[in-house]
Write a protein that holds these residues in place. Structure first.
Motif, PDB file in Angstrom:
ATOM      1  N   LYS A 137     -17.041  15.216  40.441  1.00 27.84           N
ATOM      2  CA  LYS A 137     -17.629  15.762  42.079  1.00 27.84           C
ATOM      3  C   LYS A 137     -16.664  16.747  42.446  1.00 27.84           C
ATOM      4  O   LYS A 137     -15.507  16.541  42.174  1.00 27.84           O
ATOM      5  CB  LYS A 137     -18.127  14.668  42.762  1.00 27.84           C
ATOM      6  CG  LYS A 137     -19.256  14.012  42.086  1.00 27.84           C
ATOM      7  CD  LYS A 137     -19.907  12.980  43.153  1.00 27.84           C
ATOM      8  CE  LYS A 137     -21.165  12.294  42.562  1.00 27.84           C
ATOM      9  NZ  LYS A 137     -21.360  11.196  43.553  1.00 27.84           N
ATOM     10  N   THR A 138     -17.041  17.378  43.357  1.00 31.59           N
ATOM     11  CA  THR A 138     -16.164  18.149  44.294  1.00 31.59           C
ATOM     12  C   THR A 138     -16.392  18.426  45.871  1.00 31.59           C
ATOM     13  O   THR A 138     -17.511  17.958  46.217  1.00 31.59           O
ATOM     14  CB  THR A 138     -16.117  19.567  43.914  1.00 31.59           C
ATOM     15  OG1 THR A 138     -15.146  20.403  44.418  1.00 31.59           O
ATOM     16  CG2 THR A 138     -17.504  20.368  43.873  1.00 31.59           C
ATOM     17  N   ASN A 139     -15.352  18.273  46.515  1.00 40.43           N
ATOM     18  CA  ASN A 139     -15.612  18.396  48.183  1.00 40.43           C
ATOM     19  C   ASN A 139     -15.658  19.807  48.427  1.00 40.43           C
ATOM     20  O   ASN A 139     -15.204  20.197  49.472  1.00 40.43           O
ATOM     21  CB  ASN A 139     -14.345  17.641  48.962  1.00 40.43           C
ATOM     22  CG  ASN A 139     -13.234  18.420  48.504  1.00 40.43           C
ATOM     23  OD1 ASN A 139     -12.790  18.468  47.341  1.00 40.43           O
ATOM     24  ND2 ASN A 139     -12.375  18.666  49.614  1.00 40.43           N
ATOM     25  N   THR A 140     -16.495  20.740  47.933  1.00 39.89           N
ATOM     26  CA  THR A 140     -16.471  22.202  48.048  1.00 39.89           C
ATOM     27  C   THR A 140     -17.982  22.495  48.225  1.00 39.89           C
ATOM     28  O   THR A 140     -18.834  22.110  47.396  1.00 39.89           O
ATOM     29  CB  THR A 140     -16.083  23.020  46.783  1.00 39.89           C
ATOM     30  OG1 THR A 140     -14.602  22.598  46.520  1.00 39.89           O
ATOM     31  CG2 THR A 140     -16.093  24.306  46.914  1.00 39.89           C
ATOM     32  N   ILE A 197     -17.557  23.514  60.164  1.00 39.63           N
ATOM     33  CA  ILE A 197     -18.227  22.559  59.692  1.00 39.63           C
ATOM     34  C   ILE A 197     -17.668  21.750  58.720  1.00 39.63           C
ATOM     35  O   ILE A 197     -17.459  20.235  58.584  1.00 39.63           O
ATOM     36  CB  ILE A 197     -19.696  22.633  59.885  1.00 39.63           C
ATOM     37  CG1 ILE A 197     -20.275  23.148  61.318  1.00 39.63           C
ATOM     38  CG2 ILE A 197     -20.398  21.051  59.417  1.00 39.63           C
ATOM     39  CD1 ILE A 197     -19.938  22.207  62.620  1.00 39.63           C
ATOM     40  N   CYS A 198     -17.398  22.435  57.562  1.00 39.44           N
ATOM     41  CA  CYS A 198     -16.903  21.985  56.424  1.00 39.44           C
ATOM     42  C   CYS A 198     -15.615  21.335  56.428  1.00 39.44           C
ATOM     43  O   CYS A 198     -15.266  20.297  55.901  1.00 39.44           O
ATOM     44  CB  CYS A 198     -16.871  23.042  55.298  1.00 39.44           C
ATOM     45  SG  CYS A 198     -18.541  23.590  54.575  1.00 39.44           S
ATOM     46  N   SER A 199     -14.687  22.031  57.431  1.00 35.92           N
ATOM     47  CA  SER A 199     -13.453  21.832  57.506  1.00 35.92           C
ATOM     48  C   SER A 199     -13.434  20.398  58.278  1.00 35.92           C
ATOM     49  O   SER A 199     -12.676  19.411  57.852  1.00 35.92           O
ATOM     50  CB  SER A 199     -12.725  22.709  58.473  1.00 35.92           C
ATOM     51  OG  SER A 199     -11.524  22.091  58.624  1.00 35.92           O
ATOM     52  N   GLU A 200     -14.470  20.115  59.317  1.00 40.55           N
ATOM     53  CA  GLU A 200     -14.524  18.770  59.994  1.00 40.55           C
ATOM     54  C   GLU A 200     -14.792  17.665  59.043  1.00 40.55           C
ATOM     55  O   GLU A 200     -14.479  16.569  59.320  1.00 40.55           O
ATOM     56  CB  GLU A 200     -15.420  18.917  61.055  1.00 40.55           C
ATOM     57  CG  GLU A 200     -15.017  19.912  62.168  1.00 40.55           C
ATOM     58  CD  GLU A 200     -16.284  19.992  63.353  1.00 40.55           C
ATOM     59  OE1 GLU A 200     -17.111  19.372  63.143  1.00 40.55           O
ATOM     60  OE2 GLU A 200     -16.125  20.898  64.321  1.00 40.55           O
ATOM     61  N   ASN A 201     -15.444  18.131  58.106  1.00 38.37           N
ATOM     62  CA  ASN A 201     -16.178  16.862  56.876  1.00 38.37           C
ATOM     63  C   ASN A 201     -15.291  16.805  55.606  1.00 38.37           C
ATOM     64  O   ASN A 201     -15.813  16.288  54.792  1.00 38.37           O
ATOM     65  CB  ASN A 201     -17.395  16.963  56.652  1.00 38.37           C
ATOM     66  CG  ASN A 201     -18.202  16.793  58.045  1.00 38.37           C
ATOM     67  OD1 ASN A 201     -18.750  15.928  58.082  1.00 38.37           O
ATOM     68  ND2 ASN A 201     -18.687  17.985  58.505  1.00 38.37           N
ATOM     69  N   ASP A 202     -13.952  17.598  55.779  1.00 45.99           N
ATOM     70  CA  ASP A 202     -12.997  17.698  54.626  1.00 45.99           C
ATOM     71  C   ASP A 202     -13.637  18.232  53.386  1.00 45.99           C
ATOM     72  O   ASP A 202     -13.553  17.749  52.425  1.00 45.99           O
ATOM     73  CB  ASP A 202     -12.535  16.288  54.358  1.00 45.99           C
ATOM     74  CG  ASP A 202     -11.930  15.627  55.499  1.00 45.99           C
ATOM     75  OD1 ASP A 202     -10.860  16.342  56.202  1.00 45.99           O
ATOM     76  OD2 ASP A 202     -11.864  14.120  55.700  1.00 45.99           O
ATOM     77  N   TYR A 203     -14.316  19.267  53.628  1.00 44.33           N
ATOM     78  CA  TYR A 203     -14.917  20.109  52.660  1.00 44.33           C
ATOM     79  C   TYR A 203     -14.290  21.362  52.321  1.00 44.33           C
ATOM     80  O   TYR A 203     -13.931  22.057  53.694  1.00 44.33           O
ATOM     81  CB  TYR A 203     -16.408  20.419  52.735  1.00 44.33           C
ATOM     82  CG  TYR A 203     -17.369  19.073  52.253  1.00 44.33           C
ATOM     83  CD1 TYR A 203     -17.756  19.380  50.747  1.00 44.33           C
ATOM     84  CD2 TYR A 203     -17.218  17.973  52.733  1.00 44.33           C
ATOM     85  CE1 TYR A 203     -18.654  18.308  50.299  1.00 44.33           C
ATOM     86  CE2 TYR A 203     -18.251  16.864  51.980  1.00 44.33           C
ATOM     87  CZ  TYR A 203     -18.729  17.086  50.786  1.00 44.33           C
ATOM     88  OH  TYR A 203     -19.525  16.133  50.185  1.00 44.33           O
ATOM     89  N   SER A 214     -18.961  24.766  36.020  1.00 46.82           N
ATOM     90  CA  SER A 214     -17.278  24.676  35.687  1.00 46.82           C
ATOM     91  C   SER A 214     -16.808  24.125  37.156  1.00 46.82           C
ATOM     92  O   SER A 214     -15.661  23.233  37.034  1.00 46.82           O
ATOM     93  CB  SER A 214     -16.804  25.900  35.425  1.00 46.82           C
ATOM     94  OG  SER A 214     -17.212  26.415  34.305  1.00 46.82           O
ATOM     95  N   GLY A 215     -17.182  24.503  38.413  1.00 48.32           N
ATOM     96  CA  GLY A 215     -16.605  23.875  39.467  1.00 48.32           C
ATOM     97  C   GLY A 215     -17.107  22.586  39.958  1.00 48.32           C
ATOM     98  O   GLY A 215     -16.777  22.031  40.998  1.00 48.32           O
ATOM     99  N   ASN A 216     -18.090  22.022  39.269  1.00 52.52           N
ATOM    100  CA  ASN A 216     -19.112  20.852  39.686  1.00 52.52           C
ATOM    101  C   ASN A 216     -19.461  20.721  40.926  1.00 52.52           C
ATOM    102  O   ASN A 216     -19.333  19.690  41.755  1.00 52.52           O
ATOM    103  CB  ASN A 216     -17.965  19.655  39.524  1.00 52.52           C
ATOM    104  CG  ASN A 216     -17.504  19.477  38.098  1.00 52.52           C
ATOM    105  OD1 ASN A 216     -18.292  19.680  37.128  1.00 52.52           O
ATOM    106  ND2 ASN A 216     -16.132  19.193  37.670  1.00 52.52           N
ATOM    107  N   ILE A 217     -19.690  21.859  41.464  1.00 52.51           N
ATOM    108  CA  ILE A 217     -20.331  22.321  43.095  1.00 52.51           C
ATOM    109  C   ILE A 217     -21.687  21.729  42.892  1.00 52.51           C
ATOM    110  O   ILE A 217     -22.706  22.159  42.044  1.00 52.51           O
ATOM    111  CB  ILE A 217     -20.049  23.492  43.485  1.00 52.51           C
ATOM    112  CG1 ILE A 217     -18.602  23.767  43.791  1.00 52.51           C
ATOM    113  CG2 ILE A 217     -20.948  23.695  44.756  1.00 52.51           C
ATOM    114  CD1 ILE A 217     -18.146  25.361  44.182  1.00 52.51           C
TER     115      ILE A 217
END
Length: 336
Positions: free
Chosen positions: A58-61, A91-97, A120-123
């Protein structure tokens, strides 16, 4: 550099407990989570998401899908998209994405890039910054196991894992026409680039509604995003055939700026026609004359799209509507 073991030691828990607390596991008490958070802050600990992604597949992206543009520079130079992306990123930054962009000069290129993000990026989280009927990229994404938010109109059967953030663009188009009508303008043109893009079509339909109510003539003019020579010839021909024209509603601020430049090339006085755009981007204040624009709050659109995607905000409808506001400037002075 601190490790999860260092965090666990400082918090007085095992490494496995610290890891579970980091991932907000419901197996861990809130008091323990708080101790782990304080230890992380004290040690300035940053999780190794890349390593976790390799293990978990999984990815945090979050993937951001931009509309097809023949000239990719037009996207990078468009303040509207930059403001939306800024809202999403905050918002992504606040949630570590993190965020990753998918662009393309054709449907085929964009779909390939989106496929790469997913496979490939598992997004598994995407935000579309446009809505378009018959869009092959959107149709492809609906078939994948991804969560998706669209900034734009829902035009087909709603899908469980897809939500929408939008303005009431029909009302915004209507309100823009009413605003010009109250200024004394009756021969108004709607200038667009692509009516297959639903936001442009909705604004045009709102304009049409007002024109029909007032018993006025519907004027519309399509201009290219890239061919300035053809645009100049088309505009001059249009104005020669319609000398009664008094004002333009542009589909967005970029189109409004494009019209201002065309007026200058055609040796038309910059106050000859009233001009109104949408988005209230940064360029509106430095335009000459400064542009009246409908503020649709793009940064808020981005923030709410990310909130829906990451925090799974519950709402009665699958579409969240952001209000709009007309910001008046020099380009729409009243008829004397």
């Amino acid at each position: 550099m601190a490790t999860i073991k260092d965090v666990a030691k400082l918090a007085g828990v095992s490494a496995s407990t610290a890891s579970r607390a980091l991932h907000d596991s419901n197996m861990i008490s809130e008091a323990t989570k708080e101790r782990v958070r304080k230890a992380m802050a004290e040690l300035d600990y940053s999780p190794n998401y890349a390593a976790q992604n390799l293990v978990n597949r999984k990815t945090n992206t979050v993937g951001i899908v931009l509309p097809v543009r023949e000239n990719q520079d037009s996207l990078g130079n468009n303040p509207f998209f930059m403001q939306i992306i800024q809202g999403i990123s905050s918002i992504c930054s606040e949630n570590d994405y993190m965020v990753s962009l998918a662009t393309g000069r054709s449907n085929e290129e964009l779909q390939k890039n989106v496929q790469t993000l997913i496979r490939s990026g598992n997004i598994d989280k995407l935000i579309f910054l446009y809505s378009k009927k018959g869009d092959p990229i959107f149709d492809y994404v609906k078939q994948q196991k991804v969560s998706c938010v669209v900034v734009g109109q829902a035009y087909d059967a709603l899908t469980d894992h897809i939500q929408y953030v939008d303005n009431n663009n029909f009302q915004a188009g209507y309100d823009a026409a009413v605003f010009l009508g109250q200024k004394g303008y009756h021969n108004i043109v709607y200038a667009y680039t692509d009516l297959e893009e639903l936001v442009q079509a909705e604004r045009y339909e709102g304009y049409q509604s007002y024109i029909k109510q007032q018993g006025l003539r519907d004027h519309h003019l399509g201009l290219s995003r890239v061919d300035n020579r053809a645009n100049l010839e088309k505009l001059q021909s249009f104005l020669a055939k319609n000398p009664e024209i008094e004002a333009f509603i542009a589909c967005d601020d970029i189109q409004a700026i494009r019209l201002q430049r065309l007026f200058k090339e055609a040796d038309i006085a910059n106050n000859r026609y009233a001009l109104l755009g949408f988005n209230n981007s940064l360029i509106t204040e430095i335009a000459n004359p400064s542009l009246t624009s409908v503020d649709i709050f793009p940064q808020e659109l981005g923030e709410e799209a990310a909130n829906l995607l990451l925090k799974k905000i519950l709402q009665e409808s699958q579409t969240l509507i952001i209000p709009h506001q007309i910001i008046e400037r020099e380009s729409t002075a009243s008829i004397k």
